[in-house]
Design a protein around this motif. Sequence first.
Motif, PDB file in Angstrom:
ATOM      1  N   ALA A 225       0.999  -1.335   0.064  1.00  0.00           N
ATOM      2  CA  ALA A 225       0.001   0.140  -0.072  1.00  0.00           C
ATOM      3  C   ALA A 225       0.953   1.264  -0.160  1.00  0.00           C
ATOM      4  O   ALA A 225       0.560   2.137  -0.816  1.00  0.00           O
ATOM      5  CB  ALA A 225      -1.159   0.049   1.303  1.00  0.00           C
ATOM      6  N   ASP A 226       2.222   1.390   1.001  1.00  0.00           N
ATOM      7  CA  ASP A 226       2.905   2.322   0.820  1.00  0.00           C
ATOM      8  C   ASP A 226       3.359   2.804  -0.493  1.00  0.00           C
ATOM      9  O   ASP A 226       3.451   3.844  -0.990  1.00  0.00           O
ATOM     10  CB  ASP A 226       3.904   2.105   1.824  1.00  0.00           C
ATOM     11  CG  ASP A 226       3.324   2.162   3.285  1.00  0.00           C
ATOM     12  OD1 ASP A 226       2.078   2.803   3.477  1.00  0.00           O
ATOM     13  OD2 ASP A 226       4.007   1.836   4.286  1.00  0.00           O
ATOM     14  N   GLN A 227       3.883   1.725  -1.273  1.00  0.00           N
ATOM     15  CA  GLN A 227       4.635   1.708  -2.341  1.00  0.00           C
ATOM     16  C   GLN A 227       3.578   2.190  -3.502  1.00  0.00           C
ATOM     17  O   GLN A 227       4.156   3.068  -4.355  1.00  0.00           O
ATOM     18  CB  GLN A 227       5.319   0.767  -2.619  1.00  0.00           C
ATOM     19  CG  GLN A 227       6.473  -0.086  -1.794  1.00  0.00           C
ATOM     20  CD  GLN A 227       6.599  -1.449  -2.103  1.00  0.00           C
ATOM     21  OE1 GLN A 227       6.214  -2.128  -2.885  1.00  0.00           O
ATOM     22  NE2 GLN A 227       7.608  -2.178  -1.302  1.00  0.00           N
ATOM     23  N   LEU A 228       2.456   1.766  -3.533  1.00  0.00           N
ATOM     24  CA  LEU A 228       1.552   2.146  -4.783  1.00  0.00           C
ATOM     25  C   LEU A 228       0.971   3.593  -4.169  1.00  0.00           C
ATOM     26  O   LEU A 228       0.505   4.354  -5.296  1.00  0.00           O
ATOM     27  CB  LEU A 228       0.330   1.116  -4.450  1.00  0.00           C
ATOM     28  CG  LEU A 228       0.695  -0.267  -5.118  1.00  0.00           C
ATOM     29  CD1 LEU A 228      -0.357  -1.176  -4.857  1.00  0.00           C
ATOM     30  CD2 LEU A 228       0.911   0.029  -6.575  1.00  0.00           C
ATOM     31  N   ARG A 229       1.089   3.956  -2.997  1.00  0.00           N
ATOM     32  CA  ARG A 229       0.450   5.402  -2.754  1.00  0.00           C
ATOM     33  C   ARG A 229       1.319   6.508  -3.301  1.00  0.00           C
ATOM     34  O   ARG A 229       1.237   7.283  -3.907  1.00  0.00           O
ATOM     35  CB  ARG A 229       0.433   5.549  -1.151  1.00  0.00           C
ATOM     36  CG  ARG A 229      -0.381   6.722  -0.795  1.00  0.00           C
ATOM     37  CD  ARG A 229      -0.740   6.783   0.528  1.00  0.00           C
ATOM     38  NE  ARG A 229      -1.193   5.529   1.112  1.00  0.00           N
ATOM     39  CZ  ARG A 229      -0.611   4.643   1.968  1.00  0.00           C
ATOM     40  NH1 ARG A 229       0.674   5.037   2.300  1.00  0.00           N
ATOM     41  NH2 ARG A 229      -1.205   3.403   2.601  1.00  0.00           N
ATOM     42  N   ASP A 230       2.728   6.057  -3.274  1.00  0.00           N
ATOM     43  CA  ASP A 230       3.878   7.124  -3.841  1.00  0.00           C
ATOM     44  C   ASP A 230       3.598   7.013  -5.455  1.00  0.00           C
ATOM     45  O   ASP A 230       3.551   8.335  -5.960  1.00  0.00           O
ATOM     46  CB  ASP A 230       5.225   6.551  -3.402  1.00  0.00           C
ATOM     47  CG  ASP A 230       5.296   6.714  -2.051  1.00  0.00           C
ATOM     48  OD1 ASP A 230       4.754   7.705  -1.267  1.00  0.00           O
ATOM     49  OD2 ASP A 230       6.377   6.073  -1.491  1.00  0.00           O
ATOM     50  N   ASP A 231       3.649   5.777  -5.857  1.00  0.00           N
ATOM     51  CA  ASP A 231       3.146   5.781  -7.488  1.00  0.00           C
ATOM     52  C   ASP A 231       1.972   6.365  -7.886  1.00  0.00           C
ATOM     53  O   ASP A 231       1.889   7.256  -8.824  1.00  0.00           O
ATOM     54  CB  ASP A 231       3.238   4.424  -8.042  1.00  0.00           C
ATOM     55  CG  ASP A 231       4.397   3.670  -7.583  1.00  0.00           C
ATOM     56  OD1 ASP A 231       5.640   4.499  -7.464  1.00  0.00           O
ATOM     57  OD2 ASP A 231       4.722   2.298  -7.673  1.00  0.00           O
ATOM     58  N   THR A 232       0.786   6.262  -7.326  1.00  0.00           N
ATOM     59  CA  THR A 232      -0.390   6.856  -7.645  1.00  0.00           C
ATOM     60  C   THR A 232      -0.279   8.370  -7.488  1.00  0.00           C
ATOM     61  O   THR A 232      -0.843   9.248  -8.261  1.00  0.00           O
ATOM     62  CB  THR A 232      -1.386   6.307  -6.635  1.00  0.00           C
ATOM     63  OG1 THR A 232      -1.565   4.918  -6.885  1.00  0.00           O
ATOM     64  CG2 THR A 232      -2.582   6.992  -6.976  1.00  0.00           C
ATOM     65  N   ALA A 233       0.239   8.813  -6.504  1.00  0.00           N
ATOM     66  CA  ALA A 233       0.700  10.211  -6.360  1.00  0.00           C
ATOM     67  C   ALA A 233       1.172  10.931  -7.476  1.00  0.00           C
ATOM     68  O   ALA A 233       0.763  11.974  -8.101  1.00  0.00           O
ATOM     69  CB  ALA A 233       1.247  10.613  -4.825  1.00  0.00           C
ATOM     70  N   LEU A 234       2.101  10.443  -7.797  1.00  0.00           N
ATOM     71  CA  LEU A 234       2.950  11.024  -8.957  1.00  0.00           C
ATOM     72  C   LEU A 234       2.122  10.739 -10.277  1.00  0.00           C
ATOM     73  O   LEU A 234       1.977  11.830 -10.990  1.00  0.00           O
ATOM     74  CB  LEU A 234       4.192  10.058  -9.082  1.00  0.00           C
ATOM     75  CG  LEU A 234       5.069  10.310 -10.715  1.00  0.00           C
ATOM     76  CD1 LEU A 234       5.418  11.685 -10.352  1.00  0.00           C
ATOM     77  CD2 LEU A 234       6.172   9.442 -10.764  1.00  0.00           C
ATOM     78  N   LEU A 235       1.488   9.612 -10.638  1.00  0.00           N
ATOM     79  CA  LEU A 235       0.565   9.527 -11.808  1.00  0.00           C
ATOM     80  C   LEU A 235      -0.490  10.604 -11.569  1.00  0.00           C
ATOM     81  O   LEU A 235      -1.101  11.229 -12.843  1.00  0.00           O
ATOM     82  CB  LEU A 235       0.047   8.150 -11.849  1.00  0.00           C
ATOM     83  CG  LEU A 235       1.314   7.080 -12.086  1.00  0.00           C
ATOM     84  CD1 LEU A 235       0.646   5.694 -12.211  1.00  0.00           C
ATOM     85  CD2 LEU A 235       1.471   7.356 -13.763  1.00  0.00           C
ATOM     86  N   ASP A 236      -1.042  10.764 -10.479  1.00  0.00           N
ATOM     87  CA  ASP A 236      -1.984  11.624 -10.226  1.00  0.00           C
ATOM     88  C   ASP A 236      -1.561  13.109 -10.569  1.00  0.00           C
ATOM     89  O   ASP A 236      -2.347  14.088 -11.359  1.00  0.00           O
ATOM     90  CB  ASP A 236      -2.743  11.725  -8.969  1.00  0.00           C
ATOM     91  CG  ASP A 236      -3.692  10.399  -8.710  1.00  0.00           C
ATOM     92  OD1 ASP A 236      -3.915   9.890  -9.694  1.00  0.00           O
ATOM     93  OD2 ASP A 236      -4.188  10.167  -7.788  1.00  0.00           O
ATOM     94  N   ASP A 237      -0.450  13.663 -10.096  1.00  0.00           N
ATOM     95  CA  ASP A 237      -0.010  14.831 -10.674  1.00  0.00           C
ATOM     96  C   ASP A 237       0.163  14.934 -11.961  1.00  0.00           C
ATOM     97  O   ASP A 237      -0.088  16.107 -12.634  1.00  0.00           O
ATOM     98  CB  ASP A 237       1.313  14.989  -9.771  1.00  0.00           C
ATOM     99  CG  ASP A 237       0.998  15.147  -8.281  1.00  0.00           C
ATOM    100  OD1 ASP A 237      -0.106  15.394  -7.697  1.00  0.00           O
ATOM    101  OD2 ASP A 237       2.131  15.076  -7.602  1.00  0.00           O
ATOM    102  N   LEU A 238       0.898  13.824 -12.678  1.00  0.00           N
ATOM    103  CA  LEU A 238       0.913  13.811 -14.015  1.00  0.00           C
ATOM    104  C   LEU A 238      -0.498  14.136 -14.959  1.00  0.00           C
ATOM    105  O   LEU A 238      -0.613  14.929 -15.625  1.00  0.00           O
ATOM    106  CB  LEU A 238       1.651  12.624 -14.549  1.00  0.00           C
ATOM    107  CG  LEU A 238       3.213  12.713 -14.286  1.00  0.00           C
ATOM    108  CD1 LEU A 238       3.782  11.317 -14.347  1.00  0.00           C
ATOM    109  CD2 LEU A 238       4.140  13.843 -14.727  1.00  0.00           C
ATOM    110  N   ALA A 239      -1.450  13.334 -14.376  1.00  0.00           N
ATOM    111  CA  ALA A 239      -2.612  13.216 -14.866  1.00  0.00           C
ATOM    112  C   ALA A 239      -3.459  14.845 -14.917  1.00  0.00           C
ATOM    113  O   ALA A 239      -3.961  15.101 -15.545  1.00  0.00           O
ATOM    114  CB  ALA A 239      -3.523  12.201 -14.470  1.00  0.00           C
TER     115      ALA A 239
END
Length: 326
Positions: A225-239
């Motif tokens: 969950a911690d790892q995916l949260r970091d990845d998701t935050a980056l993708l959300d910012d790019l989106a």
Amino acid sequence: MTLHPALAAVRVPVRTVLGRLEPGDVVAVACSGGADSLALASAAVFEGHKLGLRVIGVTVDHGLQAGSAAQADRVVQQLAAMGVDETVTARVQVDGLSRLGPEAAAREARYAVLEEVAGRLGARTVLLGHTLDDQAETVLLGLARGSGGRSLQGMRPAFGVFARPLLGVRRDDTVTACRVEGLEPWDDPHNDDPAFTRVRVRHRALPVLEDELGPGVAQALARTADQLRDDTALLDDLAAGVLEAARRPGGLDVEALAAQPPSLRHRVIHRAALEAGAPASELTRHHVLEVDQLIVAWRGQRWVDLPGHLRALRRDGLLVVEPAAP
């Protein structure tokens, strides 16, 4: 005297969260009377008072069980005995049972009233007692439902006014901490009712995984969950950047969206639908993929129906999300 390891496990992360506040600030602690929230409240009093904070204990009576009012009164007495500066009882009417189910409807009502209470009290933060075990259960449920990365990132450590300092703490530690401090937790009968999927995950699925795969499954799920949260935050910012670049009067530029990789394009579609009023709980990946076909596989389709009485369509080179015709 050496501090008991379970007490240290609970107090240290609480100290870290409260250490970001200023002396005189108000912190509210949501407490149901269970071991997790009782241990959290006790740690908040111990650490908060050392930092000069005003600690308020808040219990929410959902009215879903017989004797819920009496249990709320018992929690108030426990909070007062452990030394909170003030206690608050909030009674809520749980709506949306048929639409959301009892657990989700109660959670929605609880967060709404806690946010309202925080505003009324001037609380800088509201502490919630979710543990590492709760996080592991959430991730496993997301895996079982095929919900994608957003669901697998589990519960956020903080959002809005809320904070979850115990997401790295095992439930066994909160139970032991209560025992060490002489606190008597309430055992919510819903937590042992196999009618709830989460209860079956807790008492059946996770123990089987631990037996078959070895210890550490819960910790591994929480790390995921911690790892995916970091990845998701980056993708959300790019989106978010893609969404703003694609905005045109009347809709989103189809060519600009088509040039993006699917992971960003799908996030833009999801966010655009939410902005138009689609309910987040009803907007599925199937909807997103259908709308995506209007961008990358255009063959003259009319429109895609979306929840919230909306439709997505392609018009003059734009992706448009608008109210559905009567």
